[in-house]
Scaffold this motif. Structure first.
Motif, mmCIF file in Angstrom:
data_model
loop_
_atom_site.group_PDB
_atom_site.id
_atom_site.type_symbol
_atom_site.label_atom_id
_atom_site.label_comp_id
_atom_site.label_asym_id
_atom_site.label_seq_id
_atom_site.Cartn_x
_atom_site.Cartn_y
_atom_site.Cartn_z
ATOM 1 N N UNK A 105 0.711 -1.159 0.083
ATOM 2 C CA UNK A 105 -0.166 -0.058 -0.017
ATOM 3 C C UNK A 105 0.936 1.202 0.224
ATOM 4 N N UNK A 106 1.898 1.178 0.840
ATOM 5 C CA UNK A 106 2.865 2.287 0.880
ATOM 6 C C UNK A 106 3.372 2.720 -0.688
ATOM 7 N N UNK A 107 3.894 1.510 -1.232
ATOM 8 C CA UNK A 107 4.372 1.423 -2.431
ATOM 9 C C UNK A 107 3.531 2.155 -3.558
ATOM 10 N N UNK A 108 2.235 1.799 -3.455
ATOM 11 C CA UNK A 108 1.145 2.376 -4.273
ATOM 12 C C UNK A 108 0.895 3.931 -4.017
ATOM 13 N N UNK A 109 1.099 4.188 -2.861
ATOM 14 C CA UNK A 109 0.856 5.432 -2.714
ATOM 15 C C UNK A 109 1.974 6.239 -3.322
ATOM 16 N N UNK A 110 3.191 5.980 -3.386
ATOM 17 C CA UNK A 110 4.171 6.726 -4.228
ATOM 18 C C UNK A 110 4.563 6.314 -5.514
ATOM 19 N N UNK A 111 3.256 5.613 -6.065
ATOM 20 C CA UNK A 111 3.400 5.120 -7.495
ATOM 21 C C UNK A 111 3.783 4.102 -8.036
ATOM 22 N N UNK A 112 4.607 3.209 -7.086
ATOM 23 C CA UNK A 112 5.218 2.097 -7.447
ATOM 24 C C UNK A 112 4.235 0.954 -7.800
ATOM 25 N N UNK A 113 4.658 0.133 -8.661
ATOM 26 C CA UNK A 113 3.557 -0.826 -9.280
ATOM 27 C C UNK A 113 4.207 -2.242 -9.295
#
Length: 364
Positions: free
Chosen positions: A309-317
């Motif tokens: 979720x943190x990764x998705x928050x920063x745009x990581x896919x």
């Protein structure tokens, strides 16, 4: 969450090793299951009467044994009937939680958790089941009209969520206390149901273990929270077959991240280790095992989910195999699934709320 060679009882395998092992095991199981289904189909075909042939000589009644079943997508529901809305919402939430114990459903929910981290678990599920394509929702007057100067598209259907009903209770000494007295069904709308000034698009950062660069603020903000918890962060090139990252508790209290992998993957490993710390796993290290009463699988699901979720928050896919090991993890226990999902959701909300807040970004 690991132990280094210098720790008592060390070394211990780490999150990266665990995820890799789970993925390998999951793939092997999938191959065996597919082989089993093919054999069963062949045996059934041999035992059954020969089907009638079509004009071109094929057998129209025989399904393809090798074709995998289509993935089960969450059903879309509506709560238009206000007379049964409360009961319908409660039933659908229970069903949604019971279905979260598969990799596909869990990762799909985490996608929503990343977009709607400020909402409760039940509201994330409600948004997901009513509008699977939702990207950003809000109330008509306070959010869309007043904050973003956007108007509702004619004919748009409301997404129903639940909001706490709070009343102020006065005490004899003149003080006031806010008391939860119940829940209200509140309509919200997705950005696609509105027109007006555009909202900014979120960043998209594809990455692998070998390639990809995370936004610098992801490293910075995670390190701020880790150091505030009393840990230091070190980046060193760990052995090729060693861990991606590990955390030492007492006496050194440090998080070590391997520089062997891409910058984005290092950021994800850092988020994973911070999740272990934030969720209190370090204080329960004696439970981090796979034996009777062991909580290692649950701790890894929690840490990897928060990192996702943190990764998705920063745009990581991250790739789609990130949660292949979740299938069957809860053994069909909806209570365990809900408890873990609640813990993940609360951790994500607490961690992300401390990041600098910008104007919400909306996925295209």
């Amino acid at each position: 969450m690991c132990r280094a060679t210098t720790d008592p009882g060390g070394p211990r395998r780490c999150s990266g090793d665990t995820r890799a092992a789970y993925r390998q095991s999951s793939h092997a199981v999938a191959v065996l299951e597919e082989t089993e289904s093919i054999l069963k189909a062949v045996l059934a075909a041999e035992a059954a009467p020969a089907p009638l042939s079509s004009a071109d000589g094929t057998s129209p009644g025989m399904p393809s044994a090798a074709a995998p079943p289509a993935p089960v997508k969450p059903k879309t529901v509506s709560f238009a009937d206000k007379t049964t809305r409360v009961e319908d919402i409660r039933r659908e939430i229970d069903d949604a939680i019971a279905n979260l114990n598969t990799a596909e459903q869990w990762q799909d929910w985490l996608h929503f958790a990343g977009q709607f981290h400020h909402y409760s678990l039940q509201n994330q599920l409600l948004i997901r089941m009513q509008r699977p394509d939702a990207t950003f929702v809000g109330g008509l007057k306070k959010v869309w009209n007043k904050k973003f100067n956007r108007s509702l598209v004619a004919g748009s259907k409301a997404i129903w969520v639940r909001a706490p009903k709070i009343v102020k209770k006065k005490h004899g000494d003149g003080t006031e206390e806010e008391v939860l007295t119940g829940w209200l069904d509140v309509p919200v709308y997705d950005v696609s149901d509105t027109t007006g000034p555009p909202l900014p698009k979120p960043p998209v950062v594809p990455y692998t273990r070998e390639t990809g660069v995370a936004p610098p603020e992801m490293h910075t903000e995670l390190e701020k929270q880790i150091t505030a918890a009393g840990y230091t962060v070190e980046r060193v090139e760990l052995p090729e077959n060693g861990p991606e990252a590990y955390t030492q508790d007492k006496p050194t209290k440090k998080v070590v991240v391997s520089t062997r992998y891409s910058d984005a993957h290092q950021a994800m490993a850092l988020a994973h280790e911070w999740a272990h710390i934030h969720m209190g796993h370090m204080e329960r290290h004696h439970e981090y095992h796979n034996g009777p009463g062991g909580q290692r699988p649950t701790m890894e699901v929690e840490a990897e989910s928060v990192a996702y979720v943190i990764g998705r928050h920063f745009g990581l896919t991250p790739g789609g195999s990130a949660f292949s090991y979740i299938d069957g993890w809860a053994n069909g226990d909806p209570k365990k699934v809900q408890q873990t999902a609640d813990r993940v959701n609360k951790a994500c909300k607490a961690i992300i709320s401390k990041f600098p807040q910008a104007t919400p970004a909306v996925a295209s």
